[in-house]
Enzyme design. Sequence first.
Site, PDB file in Angstrom:
ATOM      1  N   ASN A 197       0.787  -1.047  -0.050  1.00 44.23           N
ATOM      2  CA  ASN A 197      -0.028   0.241   0.067  1.00 44.23           C
ATOM      3  C   ASN A 197       0.966   1.296  -0.023  1.00 44.23           C
ATOM      4  O   ASN A 197       1.334   1.567   1.071  1.00 44.23           O
ATOM      5  CB  ASN A 197      -0.794   0.027   1.264  1.00 44.23           C
ATOM      6  CG  ASN A 197      -1.850   1.245   1.422  1.00 44.23           C
ATOM      7  OD1 ASN A 197      -1.506   2.141   0.519  1.00 44.23           O
ATOM      8  ND2 ASN A 197      -2.824   1.197   2.457  1.00 44.23           N
ATOM      9  N   ARG A 233       0.488   4.028   0.394  1.00 42.35           N
ATOM     10  CA  ARG A 233       0.169   5.317   1.524  1.00 42.35           C
ATOM     11  C   ARG A 233       0.513   4.996   2.987  1.00 42.35           C
ATOM     12  O   ARG A 233       0.689   5.649   3.663  1.00 42.35           O
ATOM     13  CB  ARG A 233      -1.423   5.690   1.501  1.00 42.35           C
ATOM     14  CG  ARG A 233      -1.706   6.067   0.241  1.00 42.35           C
ATOM     15  CD  ARG A 233      -3.236   6.560   0.238  1.00 42.35           C
ATOM     16  NE  ARG A 233      -3.516   7.817   1.158  1.00 42.35           N
ATOM     17  CZ  ARG A 233      -4.616   8.243   1.451  1.00 42.35           C
ATOM     18  NH1 ARG A 233      -5.623   7.630   1.112  1.00 42.35           N
ATOM     19  NH2 ARG A 233      -4.364   9.280   2.176  1.00 42.35           N
ATOM     20  N   CYS A 234       1.006   3.643   3.055  1.00 36.73           N
ATOM     21  CA  CYS A 234       1.514   2.963   4.018  1.00 36.73           C
ATOM     22  C   CYS A 234       3.133   3.088   4.346  1.00 36.73           C
ATOM     23  O   CYS A 234       3.847   2.707   3.558  1.00 36.73           O
ATOM     24  CB  CYS A 234       0.866   1.569   4.308  1.00 36.73           C
ATOM     25  SG  CYS A 234       1.709   0.695   5.843  1.00 36.73           S
ATOM     26  N   SER A 235       3.509   3.747   5.391  1.00 38.10           N
ATOM     27  CA  SER A 235       5.092   4.075   5.804  1.00 38.10           C
ATOM     28  C   SER A 235       5.960   2.738   5.785  1.00 38.10           C
ATOM     29  O   SER A 235       6.774   2.576   5.377  1.00 38.10           O
ATOM     30  CB  SER A 235       5.168   5.001   6.688  1.00 38.10           C
ATOM     31  OG  SER A 235       4.784   4.477   8.084  1.00 38.10           O
TER      32      SER A 235
END
Length: 113
Positions: A7, A9-11
């Site tokens: 994903n 958007r996931c760090s």
Amino acid sequence: MLKIYHNPRCSKSRDGICFLDELQVPYEVVKYLDEPLDEKELKEIIKKLNIKPIELVRIKEKIWIENYKNQNLTDAEIITALAENPKLIERPIVINQNKAIIARPTKKIKEIL
């Protein structure tokens, strides 16, 4: 070749990509939010992870809290919820043939290389 369920958007997911790049390991990226996994694929991943379906759920996600928390769901119902709501899937998942890990922390990736 490794496969990472990612994903952007996931760090933690981005950290997994960077870690693989640093190790210069070839991998395939699966953006599971763009191309949701079906129940069969989820079952295969859960089997490779050697976990219960609930362990793949992000239980702090709003979707889970509002729709599933405190319900006595079967494994099949949890897998259906994951297929219908891919945002609930814990990430990143890294697969190497028949082994898989949830790469939290990122260094766990080394366990399946």
